[in-house]
Design a protein around this motif. Structure first.
Motif, PDB file in Angstrom:
ATOM      1  N   ASP A 288       0.806  -1.215   0.000  1.00 43.65           N
ATOM      2  CA  ASP A 288       0.000   0.000   0.000  1.00 43.65           C
ATOM      3  C   ASP A 288       0.842   1.270   0.000  1.00 43.65           C
ATOM      4  O   ASP A 288       0.362   2.346  -0.364  1.00 43.65           O
ATOM      5  CB  ASP A 288      -0.945   0.002   1.205  1.00 43.65           C
ATOM      6  CG  ASP A 288      -2.130  -0.932   0.986  1.00 43.65           C
ATOM      7  OD1 ASP A 288      -2.253  -1.453  -0.141  1.00 43.65           O
ATOM      8  OD2 ASP A 288      -2.919  -1.137   1.935  1.00 43.65           O
TER       9      ASP A 288
ATOM     10  N   LYS B 239       3.300   1.541  -1.908  1.00 38.67           N
ATOM     11  CA  LYS B 239       3.841   1.490  -3.256  1.00 38.67           C
ATOM     12  C   LYS B 239       5.315   1.089  -3.285  1.00 38.67           C
ATOM     13  O   LYS B 239       6.037   1.363  -4.238  1.00 38.67           O
ATOM     14  CB  LYS B 239       3.628   2.830  -3.995  1.00 38.67           C
ATOM     15  CG  LYS B 239       2.153   3.209  -4.106  1.00 38.67           C
ATOM     16  CD  LYS B 239       1.939   4.524  -4.828  1.00 38.67           C
ATOM     17  CE  LYS B 239       0.466   4.872  -4.851  1.00 38.67           C
ATOM     18  NZ  LYS B 239       0.206   6.178  -5.511  1.00 38.67           N
TER      19      LYS B 239
ATOM     20  N   ASP C 224      -5.372  -7.604  -8.112  1.00 38.11           N
ATOM     21  CA  ASP C 224      -4.823  -6.661  -7.148  1.00 38.11           C
ATOM     22  C   ASP C 224      -3.901  -7.427  -6.200  1.00 38.11           C
ATOM     23  O   ASP C 224      -3.701  -8.632  -6.346  1.00 38.11           O
ATOM     24  CB  ASP C 224      -5.968  -5.969  -6.387  1.00 38.11           C
ATOM     25  CG  ASP C 224      -5.569  -4.587  -5.879  1.00 38.11           C
ATOM     26  OD1 ASP C 224      -4.346  -4.317  -5.793  1.00 38.11           O
ATOM     27  OD2 ASP C 224      -6.466  -3.793  -5.561  1.00 38.11           O
TER      28      ASP C 224
ATOM     29  N   ARG D 281      -4.537   4.015  -0.236  1.00 40.75           N
ATOM     30  CA  ARG D 281      -4.752   4.128  -1.678  1.00 40.75           C
ATOM     31  C   ARG D 281      -5.644   5.326  -1.978  1.00 40.75           C
ATOM     32  O   ARG D 281      -6.609   5.599  -1.271  1.00 40.75           O
ATOM     33  CB  ARG D 281      -5.394   2.854  -2.222  1.00 40.75           C
ATOM     34  CG  ARG D 281      -4.553   1.614  -1.922  1.00 40.75           C
ATOM     35  CD  ARG D 281      -5.111   0.405  -2.609  1.00 40.75           C
ATOM     36  NE  ARG D 281      -4.265  -0.768  -2.420  1.00 40.75           N
ATOM     37  CZ  ARG D 281      -4.355  -1.867  -3.136  1.00 40.75           C
ATOM     38  NH1 ARG D 281      -5.244  -1.958  -4.084  1.00 40.75           N
ATOM     39  NH2 ARG D 281      -3.552  -2.881  -2.904  1.00 40.75           N
TER      40      ARG D 281
ATOM     41  N   ASP E 287      -6.184   6.114  -5.626  1.00 41.21           N
ATOM     42  CA  ASP E 287      -6.554   6.047  -7.042  1.00 41.21           C
ATOM     43  C   ASP E 287      -7.968   5.467  -7.166  1.00 41.21           C
ATOM     44  O   ASP E 287      -8.177   4.345  -7.614  1.00 41.21           O
ATOM     45  CB  ASP E 287      -5.550   5.216  -7.826  1.00 41.21           C
ATOM     46  CG  ASP E 287      -5.309   3.850  -7.186  1.00 41.21           C
ATOM     47  OD1 ASP E 287      -5.479   3.741  -5.965  1.00 41.21           O
ATOM     48  OD2 ASP E 287      -4.965   2.913  -7.936  1.00 41.21           O
TER      49      ASP E 287
ATOM     50  N   ILE F 169     -10.456   5.197 -12.109  1.00 48.12           N
ATOM     51  CA  ILE F 169      -9.567   4.726 -13.163  1.00 48.12           C
ATOM     52  C   ILE F 169     -10.277   4.887 -14.503  1.00 48.12           C
ATOM     53  O   ILE F 169     -11.394   4.374 -14.700  1.00 48.12           O
ATOM     54  CB  ILE F 169      -9.170   3.254 -12.960  1.00 48.12           C
ATOM     55  CG1 ILE F 169      -8.535   3.063 -11.587  1.00 48.12           C
ATOM     56  CG2 ILE F 169      -8.240   2.791 -14.063  1.00 48.12           C
ATOM     57  CD1 ILE F 169      -7.255   3.849 -11.399  1.00 48.12           C
TER      58      ILE F 169
ATOM     59  N   TYR G 199      -6.778  -2.223 -16.639  1.00 44.73           N
ATOM     60  CA  TYR G 199      -5.380  -2.481 -16.287  1.00 44.73           C
ATOM     61  C   TYR G 199      -4.649  -3.418 -17.255  1.00 44.73           C
ATOM     62  O   TYR G 199      -3.455  -3.647 -17.093  1.00 44.73           O
ATOM     63  CB  TYR G 199      -5.253  -3.065 -14.873  1.00 44.73           C
ATOM     64  CG  TYR G 199      -5.609  -2.119 -13.763  1.00 44.73           C
ATOM     65  CD1 TYR G 199      -5.190  -0.786 -13.781  1.00 44.73           C
ATOM     66  CD2 TYR G 199      -6.375  -2.561 -12.679  1.00 44.73           C
ATOM     67  CE1 TYR G 199      -5.513   0.078 -12.745  1.00 44.73           C
ATOM     68  CE2 TYR G 199      -6.704  -1.699 -11.644  1.00 44.73           C
ATOM     69  CZ  TYR G 199      -6.271  -0.373 -11.682  1.00 44.73           C
ATOM     70  OH  TYR G 199      -6.597   0.478 -10.651  1.00 44.73           O
TER      71      TYR G 199
ATOM     72  N   ASN H 245      -0.904  -3.483 -15.871  1.00 43.54           N
ATOM     73  CA  ASN H 245      -0.186  -2.324 -15.350  1.00 43.54           C
ATOM     74  C   ASN H 245      -1.092  -1.502 -14.440  1.00 43.54           C
ATOM     75  O   ASN H 245      -1.850  -0.650 -14.888  1.00 43.54           O
ATOM     76  CB  ASN H 245       0.312  -1.458 -16.507  1.00 43.54           C
ATOM     77  CG  ASN H 245       1.266  -0.369 -16.054  1.00 43.54           C
ATOM     78  OD1 ASN H 245       1.662  -0.330 -14.886  1.00 43.54           O
ATOM     79  ND2 ASN H 245       1.621   0.516 -16.957  1.00 43.54           N
ATOM     80  N   SER H 246      -1.039  -1.807 -13.144  1.00 48.23           N
ATOM     81  CA  SER H 246      -1.741  -0.997 -12.160  1.00 48.23           C
ATOM     82  C   SER H 246      -0.708  -0.447 -11.171  1.00 48.23           C
ATOM     83  O   SER H 246       0.483  -0.778 -11.250  1.00 48.23           O
ATOM     84  CB  SER H 246      -2.799  -1.825 -11.413  1.00 48.23           C
ATOM     85  OG  SER H 246      -2.190  -2.730 -10.510  1.00 48.23           O
ATOM     86  N   VAL H 247      -1.159   0.363 -10.244  1.00 41.02           N
ATOM     87  CA  VAL H 247      -0.230   0.965  -9.292  1.00 41.02           C
ATOM     88  C   VAL H 247       0.393  -0.093  -8.391  1.00 41.02           C
ATOM     89  O   VAL H 247       1.556   0.010  -7.991  1.00 41.02           O
ATOM     90  CB  VAL H 247      -0.953   2.044  -8.452  1.00 41.02           C
ATOM     91  CG1 VAL H 247      -0.021   2.630  -7.397  1.00 41.02           C
ATOM     92  CG2 VAL H 247      -1.494   3.139  -9.364  1.00 41.02           C
ATOM     93  N   TYR H 248      -0.345  -1.167  -8.110  1.00 40.73           N
ATOM     94  CA  TYR H 248       0.100  -2.154  -7.128  1.00 40.73           C
ATOM     95  C   TYR H 248       0.456  -3.504  -7.740  1.00 40.73           C
ATOM     96  O   TYR H 248       0.917  -4.398  -7.026  1.00 40.73           O
ATOM     97  CB  TYR H 248      -0.988  -2.336  -6.063  1.00 40.73           C
ATOM     98  CG  TYR H 248      -1.412  -1.030  -5.453  1.00 40.73           C
ATOM     99  CD1 TYR H 248      -0.635  -0.416  -4.476  1.00 40.73           C
ATOM    100  CD2 TYR H 248      -2.565  -0.383  -5.898  1.00 40.73           C
ATOM    101  CE1 TYR H 248      -0.998   0.796  -3.939  1.00 40.73           C
ATOM    102  CE2 TYR H 248      -2.943   0.838  -5.359  1.00 40.73           C
ATOM    103  CZ  TYR H 248      -2.144   1.435  -4.374  1.00 40.73           C
ATOM    104  OH  TYR H 248      -2.499   2.657  -3.852  1.00 40.73           O
TER     105      TYR H 248
ATOM    106  N   LYS I  76       2.085  -5.195 -11.530  1.00 41.45           N
ATOM    107  CA  LYS I  76       2.544  -5.100 -12.907  1.00 41.45           C
ATOM    108  C   LYS I  76       2.954  -6.490 -13.370  1.00 41.45           C
ATOM    109  O   LYS I  76       3.615  -7.231 -12.631  1.00 41.45           O
ATOM    110  CB  LYS I  76       3.721  -4.131 -13.037  1.00 41.45           C
ATOM    111  CG  LYS I  76       3.401  -2.708 -12.631  1.00 41.45           C
ATOM    112  CD  LYS I  76       4.597  -1.785 -12.851  1.00 41.45           C
ATOM    113  CE  LYS I  76       4.312  -0.377 -12.313  1.00 41.45           C
ATOM    114  NZ  LYS I  76       3.182   0.260 -13.001  1.00 41.45           N
TER     115      LYS I  76
END
Length: 814
Positions: free
Chosen positions: A291, A293, A628, A692, A694, A697, A734, A776-779, A781
């Protein structure tokens, strides 16, 4: 290959000149509607040799219904005239001397279903046509596709794409309903893929693409309906054929079919067997972030897969005309197979949260499964007159049973205490019942009312469990965490009303459908994860079409549709894998779609036909799979998981272009393209304490695809074909799928007046086909690529005995 084109064109020109120099006899006539006496423009007129029903000549009627067959040699012939929505016309003709003009009496075509406004938009052999809301691809009239498969035929159908794994999309949307002979296929996903990839294309009569189905059809699904028709109307006589198809993959598929029919009774038997083997290799990596990142773990892998199968199917169709107004028919199908899947993986994983946590290990899995599917249907039809007034009832049943046994082994290079060996079992028993009543009443010369009611019930009983080998022993223990015992029940009641009215050349169809669906998912070993949902809804539709005397065709439509979540998607029961887990979402809502469609097409006597269409689709609560990451107490580390979510609202808008060019009957070039833009907004509702932020999206994608097909006939017995396909990258939540493309070619030769046919095809000449995608997400890849053995040579032969005219019905797989 380009250097051979001049020789090809010279050969075609020579054949053409040779043909026109033989005779001077002309056959001419006029084609009209039997009720309204309106002339039928672009009716398909074929002159067949009486001895074997092979094609001698063909033309289409002009805008005054007039046709002329020139340069006919002496002999006995059958004049065959067809038009979409009308009964076939046959007439025996004898040409006894040259230089004689034969004028046929006015040919009055009788409407089959009182369908108004069905318009053929293609040439001599109608490859494409419109019939109300249907875009029809007449496979039986397409010589280019006869030696290929159903998968290839679907690629030629308007708006349809089939990827290397057999997944079907319609205008880029995957939630497509596949029907076979006007009924939902009732095959599970894997059996449907096998059916599509193995079924010979020459068993097909036509493929109907309904991108925006009216209320007369089920409102379920957001991607439309593809109806695969394998049965066509037969006059009389018998026909038997058999053949073998094989490829270097390897694949071997023998088949046998028999058809006998007279004016009252017909029987159709089809048997098919198949052995296939294919391989693939893949590799990829994934990165997981917490969380904050910060990197939580990194993993790379490579794998090899080998799949083999032995399958067979049998089909029986019996039809009986009790009298001119009453008929009854039965069809039944049995499909079964044995499948083996063997895969190995090499993996490396590093955990950043724990110092020195690096793991290297390999896995091996070996799965065997066998299954069978049986289905049947009885239909009774009562006609009150010959103008489309009828009552039709259908009662059907189906059952599906499967058993899968698997062996899994995980072997660590250093941390041997983490080694694992398991045995798994997956049992599945399913049955379904359905009943349907359709009533059609033509209340006037130009109007028709249709009513219907439908009930469908299904029950699925599943049992899945794993036994884990106890360290240092030969004993296995049941893994209670991975144990699933469930029952899934589904029942749908549907009614519809549809009104069609024609005003000159303008036709309007309005409809309303009511659907009520119940889903009941019971986890026997975990009642807290049971789910039960009810989904009532009204679904209106509107379709309008207009055609001019110069054969411009216009259409526009609107429908509201629904896609229900699956029972498993709704249950919160957690399924633990080796490195990740998945769960359902009890708060999922159905996906609702408002779909608008419009198009124009034009038939040209000299060059063929052209079509342009545009569409707009607004979707609310579209269901996507979200990958996720989370810290899991079960694994003791950060892992990835998947869960179905409603990805907010979005829209897709695009356009299609189709061009079909024919040089007489010797050459055909077809081009199809689809360009669309999609926009989706997904809102996540994280707790206020979450790090988080975001929450919204936005996913946007501009995509396109095209197909180019070339076909030519040389020296009367030899045909050659080539095709090129390209599909650009596509995006979803994503995930981005990379482009796919391929080039194929082949040839076919017919001998002894088409009693023997042989073919050779080369698929994916340059071995380009693979599946490649990025997440490809923030958390989370990830990257994955899988290469298939997509380049192969296929060959086969077909032997035919009896009337060739019966072939489309004699070979039928469903």
């Amino acid at each position: 290959m380009m250097r051979y084109f001049p020789l090809l064109f010279l050969s075609l020109f020579f054949c053409y000149k040779l043909g026109i120099s033989q005779s001077q006899t002309t056959i001419q006539g006029v084609v009209v509607d039997s009720v309204s006496n309106e002339t039928l423009f672009s009716a398909s007129v074929a002159l067949l040799h009486a001895s074997d029903s092979s094609l001698a000549k063909g033309v289409v009627s002009d805008d005054k219904g007039f046709f002329r067959l020139s340069n006919v040699s002496q002999g006995s012939y059958i004049l065959r005239i067809s038009y979409v929505g009308y009964d076939m016309f046959y007439k025996t003709l004898n040409v006894s001397s040259p230089h004689k003009n034969i004028i046929v009496d006015t040919i009055r075509m009788r409407s089959l279903y009182n369908v108004l406004g069905g318009v053929v938009i293609t040439d001599t052999k109608p490859i494409y046509s419109f019939d109300g809301e249907k875009m029809i691809y007449n496979v039986s009239e397409d010589a280019e596709i006869q030696s290929l498969t159903l998968s290839d035929a679907l690629q030629n159908a308007p708006s349809v794409e089939v990827d290397i794994e057999g997944n079907i999309t319609l205008r880029g949307v995957s939630s497509v309903e596949i029907w076979i002979n006007n009924k939902p296929s009732k095959l599970n996903a894997e059996n449907l893929k096998t059916y599509i990839q193995q079924m010979p294309a020459n068993v097909l009569d036509r493929i109907e693409v309904i991108s925006n189905p009216s209320a007369k059809y089920a409102a379920e699904g957001t991607g439309g309906i593809i109806n695969i028709i394998t049965v066509s109307k037969i006059k009389m006589n018998s026909f038997i054929s058999f053949g073998i198809n094989a490829s270097t993959r390897p694949m071997t598929s023998p088949w046998l079919s028999y058809m006998w029919a007279n004016e009252k009774f017909s029987i159709n038997i089809y048997l098919n067997g198949n052995y296939s083997h294919n391989k693939s290799k893949g590799s990829g990596y994934n990165l997981l972030f917490d969380d904050n990142k910060d990197t939580a773990s990194y993993q790379t892998y490579s794998n090899e897969n080998k799949n083999s199968s032995y399958s067979g199917s049998s089909f029986l169709n019996i039809s009986y005309n009790i009298d001119t107004m009453n008929s009854i028919s039965f069809w039944g199908n049995v499909y079964g197979g044995y499948y083996n899947s063997f895969s190995t993986r090499e993996l490396y994983r590093k955990e950043y949260a724990i110092v020195g946590s690096e793991y290297k290990y390999s896995t091996l899995s070996d799965n065997q499964s066998n299954n069978y599917n049986m289905s049947g249907n009885v239909m009774y039809q009562r006609k009150f007159n010959n103008s489309g007034h009828y009552l039709r009832t259908n009662i059907g049943a189906n059952t599906y049973n499967s058993l899968q046994n698997g062996y899994y082994e995980r072997d660590y290079l250093t941390q041997n205490e983490l080694d694992k060996t398991t045995l798994s079992t997956d049992k599945d028993k399913n049955y379904g019942l359905d009943a349907k009543i359709d009533y059609s009443y033509p209340f006037s010369k130009n109007g028709e009312l249709s009513l219907g009611i439908f009930d469908n019930f299904s029950r699925n009983k599943g049992l899945i469990y794993e036994d884990t080998l106890l360290p240092g022993t030969q004993n296995y223990r049941l893994d209670s965490i991975r144990y699933r015992d469930y029952i899934s029940l589904s029942n749908a009641i549907e009614t519809y009303a549809s009104l069609r009215q024609r005003f000159g050349n303008f036709t309007v169809n309005v409809g309303l459908r009511f659907q009520y669906k119940q889903i009941d998912y019971q986890m026997i070993n975990s009642p807290k994860d049971n789910i039960k949902q009810n989904y009532p809804g009204l679904f209106p539709s509107f379709h309008a079409s207009y055609r001019t005397k110069s054969m411009h065709n216009f259409r526009i439509s609107y429908t509201r549709r629904i896609a229900y979540p699956g029972a498993r998607q709704l249950s919160s029961f957690v399924i633990y894998g080796d490195e990740s887990f998945s769960t359902g979402n009890p708060f999922l809502e159905p996906t609702y779609t408002h779909s608008m469609d419009g198009g124009w097409s034009k038939f040209f006597k000299k060059i063929g036909d052209v079509g342009v269409s545009s569409y707009f689709r607004y979707t609310k609560n579209e269901i996507n799979s979200l990958t996720d990451v989370v810290f899991s107490d079960f694994y003791g580390r950060v892992v990835n998981y998947s869960v179905p979510v409603n990805s907010g609202s979005g829209y897709q808008t695009g356009g299609e272009f189709r061009f079909n060019y024919r040089l007489k009957s010797y050459m055909n070039i077809r081009f199809y393209s689809n360009v669309y833009f999609s926009h989706a907004e997904t809102m996540f509702d994280y707790p206020e304490t979450s790090l988080r932020n975001d929450t919204l999206i936005v996913t946007e994608s501009f995509s396109y695809s095209f197909r180019l097909n070339y076909w030519a006939k040389l020296f009367k017995i030899l045909t050659v074909n080539a095709s090129a396909n390209y599909r650009s990258p596509t995006k979803s939540l994503y995930v981005e799928n990379q482009a796919t493309y391929s080039i194929n070619c082949g040839m076919r030769a017919d001998f002894f007046k088409r009693k023997l046919s042989v073919f050779v095809n080369v698929r994916d000449i340059f071995n380009w086909n693979k599946r490649e995608y990025n997440t490809n997400s923030v958390y989370y890849k990830a990257y994955n690529t899988t290469k298939y053995d997509s380049r192969f040579v296929s060959a086969g032969f077909t032997l035919r005995f009896g009337k060739i005219e019966l072939e489309n019905r004699a070979k039928s797989g469903m």
